[in-house]
Write an enzyme that holds these catalytic residues in place. Structure first.
Site, short mmCIF file in Angstrom:
data_model
loop_
_atom_site.label_atom_id
_atom_site.label_comp_id
_atom_site.label_asym_id
_atom_site.label_seq_id
_atom_site.Cartn_x
_atom_site.Cartn_y
_atom_site.Cartn_z
CE LYS A 228 -9.73 -14.51 3.10
NZ LYS A 228 -8.44 -14.06 2.59
NE ARG A 263 -9.33 -7.52 1.63
CZ ARG A 263 -10.41 -8.29 1.59
NH1 ARG A 263 -10.54 -9.32 2.40
NH2 ARG A 263 -11.37 -8.03 0.71
#
Ligand code: 7PJ
Length: 284
Positions: A228, A263
């Site tokens: 991210k 995840r």
């Protein structure tokens, strides 16, 4: 560290002792740019098989890019992308498949094709009927906190207390799920790293994840930091393919602070890091 069980459509998944790894499988044209339908199907199935070999505990299949700033996709298009992959993969059923969608029509078709978990990044805000599909199939339901829509979330005015906002939003999502008949033991929660939060707030959520874990002690806690942009920013604005080591650091920090499921895109690296982090955690 008691072992607990998360109720999915066709099994109970133990969590709490070993951190579970959810491998990300994007089935979007941007991830499979060339070739026709058949080629991308084969590649997606091969990628899932590889992640399972590397030690993934769940495969999360997504046909809509929910990355901040991305446009939405029709249910039909999303279905055409994910259902064939789920059918092929669920036929070889070893580990549970999760469908990353915010649409009840996609969730329904994915469950019928063999998925056992619905992963809703909107926490039932976009389409509450997702909860009816989860209840009907007794599927696992991941409720993620987010603000706005993928299109608008990075332009929203920031909230000043992100921990309280995440706790408030997740409570609301859980209440909606319950109203629609979802069993509490099927729900997992996720603070939604990167979805309507500043880079500093993403760090704060990881740093204070134990507070979120404590508030929702009866639920499995999932977190997704993989590749991210807050990681890219910390490393000097590096692109997504240069964020692996930063991803591992944020994953291990999350595990030490109470995450039960992570995840990730890079399953092998995460599995190895988590084995060591879990061993340290158990020695505490
Ligand atoms: C997440 C997700 C996450 C859950 C995405 C990306 C954006 N689902 N789907 N948690 N992120 N549960 O992978 O960069 O953090 S899509």
């Amino acid at each position: 560290m008691p072992i607990r069980q998360w109720k999915l459509a066709r099994r109970w998944l133990p969590y709490g002792e070993q951190t579970l790894v959810m491998g990300v499988l994007n089935v979007t044209p941007d991830s499979f740019s060339d070739g026709g339908q058949f080629d991308s199907l084969d590649r997606a199935v091969a990628h899932a098989t590889q992640m399972i070999r590397e030690g993934a505990d769940v495969i999360d299949i997504g046909g809509e890019s929910t990355r901040p700033g991305s446009a939405s996709v029709s249910a039909e298009e999303e279905l055409q992308r994910v259902v064939p992959v789920i059918e092929r993969r669920a036929g070889q059923a070893s580990i549970p498949i999760s469908i990353d969608t915010t649409k009840s029509a996609v969730a329904r078709a994915a469950l019928a094709a063999g998925a056992e978990i619905i992963n809703d990044i909107s926490g039932l805000r976009f389409d509450p009927l997702i909860a009816d599909e989860a209840a009907r199939a007794s599927a696992g339901l991941v409720l993620m906190h987010s603000r706005g829509t993928p299109k608008t979330m990075q332009q929203l005015p920031p909230v000043n207390d992100i921990i309280s906002e995440v706790i408030r939003g997740l409570r609301e999502s859980i209440a909606v799920a319950e109203q629609h008949g979802v069993a509490l033991e099927s729900i997992a929660i996720d603070p939604g790293i990167g979805f309507g939060k500043s880079a500093e707030q993403n760090l704060e959520l990881i740093a204070k994840l134990d507070q979120v874990a404590h508030e929702f002690a009866e639920f499995p806690l999932l977190i997704g930091t993989s590749r991210k942009s807050f990681i890219g920013k910390l490393l000097g604005d590096v692109p997504a393919d240069q964020r692996l080591h930063g991803t591992i650091a944020s994953t291990v920090a999350s595990v030490m602070n109470g995450a039960h499921i992570v995840r990730v895109h890079d399953v092998k690296a995460a599995v190895e890091a988590i084995k060591v982090a879990d061993a340290v955690r158990r020695t505490r």
